[in-house]
Design an enzyme around this catalytic site. Structure first.
Site, PDB file in Angstrom:
ATOM      1  CG  ASP A   1      79.231  23.821  39.535  1.00 27.87           C
ATOM      2  OD1 ASP A   1      79.137  23.947  38.309  1.00 27.87           O
ATOM      3  OD2 ASP A   1      78.454  23.149  40.231  1.00 27.87           O
TER       4      ASP A   1
ATOM      5  CE  LYS B   1      74.401  26.491  37.083  1.00 29.06           C
ATOM      6  NZ  LYS B   1      73.302  25.603  37.305  1.00 29.06           N
TER       7      LYS B   1
ATOM      8  CG  MET C   1      72.710  29.467  47.295  1.00 30.22           C
ATOM      9  SD  MET C   1      72.016  28.684  45.842  1.00 30.22           S
ATOM     10  CE  MET C   1      71.199  27.275  46.527  1.00 30.22           C
TER      11      MET C   1
HETATM   12  N1  SAH Z   1      76.217  21.625  47.007  1.00 35.17           N
HETATM   13  C1  SAH Z   1      76.703  22.639  47.911  1.00 35.17           C
HETATM   14  C2  SAH Z   1      75.774  23.841  47.967  1.00 35.17           C
HETATM   15  C3  SAH Z   1      75.725  24.623  46.692  1.00 35.17           C
HETATM   16  S1  SAH Z   1      74.691  26.015  46.810  1.00 35.17           S
HETATM   17  C4  SAH Z   1      76.911  22.025  49.300  1.00 35.17           C
HETATM   18  O1  SAH Z   1      76.487  20.895  49.556  1.00 35.17           O
HETATM   19  O2  SAH Z   1      77.544  22.682  50.122  1.00 35.17           O
HETATM   20  C5  SAH Z   1      75.827  27.293  47.153  1.00 35.17           C
HETATM   21  C6  SAH Z   1      75.737  27.708  48.606  1.00 35.17           C
HETATM   22  O3  SAH Z   1      76.440  26.798  49.428  1.00 35.17           O
HETATM   23  C7  SAH Z   1      76.364  29.040  48.902  1.00 35.17           C
HETATM   24  O4  SAH Z   1      75.513  30.103  48.584  1.00 35.17           O
HETATM   25  C8  SAH Z   1      76.582  28.933  50.384  1.00 35.17           C
HETATM   26  O5  SAH Z   1      75.381  29.132  51.093  1.00 35.17           O
HETATM   27  C9  SAH Z   1      76.962  27.482  50.535  1.00 35.17           C
HETATM   28  N2  SAH Z   1      78.421  27.276  50.536  1.00 35.17           N
HETATM   29  C10 SAH Z   1      79.161  26.628  49.632  1.00 35.17           C
HETATM   30  N3  SAH Z   1      80.452  26.604  49.997  1.00 35.17           N
HETATM   31  C11 SAH Z   1      80.528  27.236  51.194  1.00 35.17           C
HETATM   32  C12 SAH Z   1      81.575  27.508  52.121  1.00 35.17           C
HETATM   33  N4  SAH Z   1      82.826  27.144  51.882  1.00 35.17           N
HETATM   34  N5  SAH Z   1      81.266  28.173  53.250  1.00 35.17           N
HETATM   35  C13 SAH Z   1      80.011  28.554  53.526  1.00 35.17           C
HETATM   36  N6  SAH Z   1      78.977  28.314  52.686  1.00 35.17           N
HETATM   37  C14 SAH Z   1      79.231  27.668  51.551  1.00 35.17           C
END
Ligand code: SAH
Length: 467
Positions: A248, A270, A383
């Site tokens: 992803d 995406k 998000m």
């Molecule tokens: N499955 C992922 C979430 C995916 S949705 C998880 O468990 O973390 C995508 C969202 O995750 C982003 O919009 C943000 O809010 C958060 N996110 C993912 N990586 C991040 C990071 N390194 N730092 C802060 N927020 C993060």
């Protein structure tokens, strides 16, 4: 190479350890793992060495040392703790024509002990020719974590089957058979403690003259928040076994580097709002790869089960009868909380954690969080950065205190991580901070102990109000 690695045959041969103290005990402990006949040459023995002698694992030679003491030894360690005595014994051992290691005296050594990863009969020796012992230990730790504890037993099983494989599996098929055995279901079952099933599967494949039916498997793997050392060991293992990896947008390149070099990597990211790879197309390519019997990793940022659309992919795999598993990962909220050094729950302050998203499936619908943000709650918003002011305003309009603490962590655990500690009133009224780029987690904490809420506590101890 100043030194050349060789594996010494030690079964039944004499290894002499000259010295009766802690240093000698350390070498004895190492050598006791071999099948050598151990002889401890010293007037007196410390407890551990005495124990080895008492249980019959080593012999004690208390005679004054002479050339005879070292005669026919496959290997001699000298570690008396007395430099002059070490030198004298070294001369005697050399006169007996043996291979000698004088501990901490490289100039007197014919051979050095490497750092060892022991999955007997699989043994890995790491040496740096004395330049960087700490590096050798780091490499060893990396290998220790990569190789499952039961690997030795699996290699031993393979060893027992070699004869029957050469009789029943045609020569042209043998390499593929072993590649399958060591990288596919047999090894995975064995590593998971299902030794009998692994052995049965191998035997069945052998009786069928070769390769067991390669079974596709889809692993939904959590890539964690970004830093490559925040993956689980199991996730790394799956990456190294994978034939193909579908990853992803938020998966960091350094995490992908953990995969096998020749694994195929396919980006199915995406962009928010831009669905270049619709979910059903992703499901289709992932399933097609698994149906070819390939090991498929579906690599998702954080934990695959949190806002990762895993449910659709699991359902598609199940409907197609393809095996699917989830390897959990560190979710962004956990990583962001760790980065700012604040736990997600704090006894007496917040005892409820809500993970929520600011982006709902239905376009244009803005989620409401006022109801879940009751006293004692940490709200972690995923998000949400693109509508952070709007979300803040709605919370204020619903009567949430304007001084509520809001903490934003962008790109948690990545090199360009940014943080901001502010208030609900501030996020509702100000333009989003440019340095706080997506992806970011927004924490809104509504503690129990606040002037607005009075004192509420789920715990029995008394809390003193702090004004
Ligand atoms: N499955 C992922 C979430 C995916 S949705 C998880 O468990 O973390 C995508 C969202 O995750 C982003 O919009 C943000 O809010 C958060 N996110 C993912 N990586 C991040 C990071 N390194 N730092 C802060 N927020 C993060």
């Amino acid at each position: 190479m100043m030194t050349f690695p060789m594996f010494l045959t030690l079964s039944g041969r004499r290894v002499v350890i000259a010295g009766g103290g802690k240093g000698a005990a350390q070498k004895a402990r190492l050598m006791a793992r071999t099948e050598a006949r151990l002889v401890i040459l010293a007037p007196r023995l410390e407890d551990e060495l005495a124990g080895l002698v008492a249980c019959g694992r080593a012999e004690h030679d208390a005679c004054p040392a002479s050339t005879e003491s070292f005669r026919d030894a496959a290997l001699v360690f000298i570690v008396t703790g007395d430099a002059a005595e070490d030198l004298r014994l070294h001369a005697l051992a050399k006169a007996a024509g043996t291979l000698v290691n004088v501990v901490d005296r490289p100039e007197l050594c014919d051979a050095f002990t490497p750092s060892i990863v022991d999955r007997d009969p699989v043994v890995i020796a790491i040496g740096t020719e004395g330049t960087a012992p700490v590096l050798a230990r780091q490499i060893r730790t990396a290998l220790e974590t990569m190789l499952e504890p039961r690997l030795g037993a699996f290699a031993a099983l393979a060893g027992r089957l070699r004869g029957v494989v050469s009789r029943q599996v045609p020569a042209a098929e043998r390499r593929a058979f072993w590649a399958w055995a060591f990288s596919d279901t047999p090894r995975r079952l064995h590593a998971a403690g299902r030794e009998r099933e692994a052995a049965q599967l191998l035997k069945r494949a052998i009786s069928e003259g070769g390769r067991g039916a390669a079974e596709g498997l889809i692993s939904l793997v959590g890539a964690g928040p970004g830093a490559r050392d925040l993956l689980t060991l199991r996730a790394v293992q799956r990456l190294q076994e994978a034939d193909v990896i579908f990853y992803d947008r938020l998966v960091e390149p350094e995490v992908l580097d953990l995969a096998r070099r020749d694994a195929e990597r396919i980006y199915v990211g995406k962009e928010v709002g831009l669905h270049s790879w619709p979910q059903n197309r992703i499901n289709g390519v992932v399933l097609a790869a698994a149906r070819q019997g390939r090991r498929v990793v579906r690599l998702k940022s954080g934990d695959p089960g949190i806002f990762g659309r895993a449910a659709e992919e699991i359902a598609a795999a199940k409907a197609a009868g393809v095996a699917v598993e989830i390897i959990p990962g560190i979710t962004a909220a956990a990583a962001a909380a760790a980065s700012v050094g604040r736990p997600l729950t704090e006894r007496g302050r917040t005892d409820r954690l809500v993970l929520a998203t600011g982006t709902l499936e239905a376009k244009g619908v803005v989620p409401e969080f006022a109801e879940v943000l009751t006293p004692g709650t940490t709200l972690a918003l995923y998000m949400s950065m693109h509508r952070i002011a709007e979300l803040g305003n709605r919370l204020l309009a619903a009567g949430q205190p304007s001084e509520l603490e809001v903490e934003i962590v962008s790109r948690a655990t990545c090199v360009d991580e940014c943080r901001k500690l502010t208030t609900l009133a501030d996020i509702a009224s100000s333009e989003p901070d440019e340095s706080l780029r997506s992806p970011a987690i927004v924490f809104i904490r509504r503690p129990k102990l606040s002037l607005a809420d009075g004192i509420e506590t789920g715990h029995s101890e008394k809390l003193v109000a702090i004004s």
